[in-house]
Write a protein that holds these residues in place. Structure first.
Motif, PDB file in Angstrom:
ATOM      1  N   THR A   6      37.636  49.721  36.489  1.00  0.00           N
ATOM      2  CA  THR A   6      37.202  50.575  35.359  1.00  0.00           C
ATOM      3  C   THR A   6      36.617  50.162  34.283  1.00  0.00           C
ATOM      4  O   THR A   6      35.943  51.008  33.631  1.00  0.00           O
ATOM      5  N   ASN A   7      36.949  48.808  33.903  1.00  0.00           N
ATOM      6  CA  ASN A   7      36.600  48.153  32.779  1.00  0.00           C
ATOM      7  C   ASN A   7      35.097  47.846  32.976  1.00  0.00           C
ATOM      8  O   ASN A   7      34.827  47.029  33.734  1.00  0.00           O
ATOM      9  N   ASN A   8      34.217  48.269  31.742  1.00  0.00           N
ATOM     10  CA  ASN A   8      32.886  47.855  32.042  1.00  0.00           C
ATOM     11  C   ASN A   8      32.602  46.499  32.125  1.00  0.00           C
ATOM     12  O   ASN A   8      31.623  45.925  32.691  1.00  0.00           O
ATOM     13  N   THR A   9      33.349  45.648  31.162  1.00  0.00           N
ATOM     14  CA  THR A   9      33.200  44.174  31.235  1.00  0.00           C
ATOM     15  C   THR A   9      33.623  43.382  32.641  1.00  0.00           C
ATOM     16  O   THR A   9      32.596  42.875  33.126  1.00  0.00           O
ATOM     17  N   GLY A  10      34.548  44.144  33.427  1.00  0.00           N
ATOM     18  CA  GLY A  10      35.093  43.630  34.490  1.00  0.00           C
ATOM     19  C   GLY A  10      33.775  43.820  35.723  1.00  0.00           C
ATOM     20  O   GLY A  10      33.601  43.224  36.364  1.00  0.00           O
ATOM     21  N   LYS A  11      33.342  45.340  35.445  1.00  0.00           N
ATOM     22  CA  LYS A  11      32.021  45.734  36.384  1.00  0.00           C
ATOM     23  C   LYS A  11      30.886  44.714  36.172  1.00  0.00           C
ATOM     24  O   LYS A  11      30.172  44.405  37.155  1.00  0.00           O
TER      25      LYS A  11
END
Length: 168
Positions: A108-113
């Motif tokens: 769900t985290n944009n950096t993770g994506k």
């Protein structure tokens, strides 16, 4: 989990920038270290608001351990994918079955994506074409399963087990 304080976010940003500085310069010369601190303090002041939301909370030992474990895992995945692509290129019949598949992520985290998309693209044989919400559209050199679940199991899930702990 709410945002960390500005001081925590700033200190975390400065620390990460300084680590990157040390990695890039590969020097423990006092002048290099002083310049690294100065530049890290300046750049950190300008960028901490977009750099992190959690600040020093990112320095959780479990996250660090998963990050350290992710590096060799990612390198191994790259090596194996390179060997697979080299085999396909050198094989007389070029056994490929290219196509675009849709994968779903649990991140769900944009950096993770972003890291997931880059990990997929940096692994030969797959290229992330688009990301829409929790959906990834990936060009795959040898489509083994066209279903969202099957493609996700092969492409995104191996990276997600690390990235979920690191970025969520």
């Amino acid at each position: 989990m709410g945002e960390a304080s500005k001081v925590s976010r700033y200190l975390y940003t400065v620390l990460i920038l300084f680590i990157i500085w040390m990695f890039l310069t590969s020097s423990f010369d006092p002048q290099e270290l002083v310049m690294g601190v100065i530049f890290s303090l300046i750049v950190g002041a300008l960028t901490y608001e977009v750099f992190t939301e959690k600040g020093l909370a990112n320095l959780n030992p479990r996250r660090i351990a998963y990050f350290v474990a992710y590096i060799p895992y990612f390198i191994w995945a790259m090596i194996m994918a390179n060997l697979d692509v080299a085999y396909r290129v050198l094989h007389p019949k070029r056994p490929i079955n290219p196509g675009i598949v849709e994968c779903k992520t649990t991140l769900t985290n944009n950096t993770g994506k972003l890291v997931l998309a880059n990990s997929i693209t940096l692994t030969p044989g797959t290229i992330t074409l688009d990301v829409k919400g929790d959906r990834y559209f990936i060009h795959w050199i040898d489509v083994k399963d066209e279903s969202v679940e099957g493609a996700s199991e092969s492409i995104t899930k191996p990276f997600e087990k690390f990235l979920k702990v690191i970025f969520e």
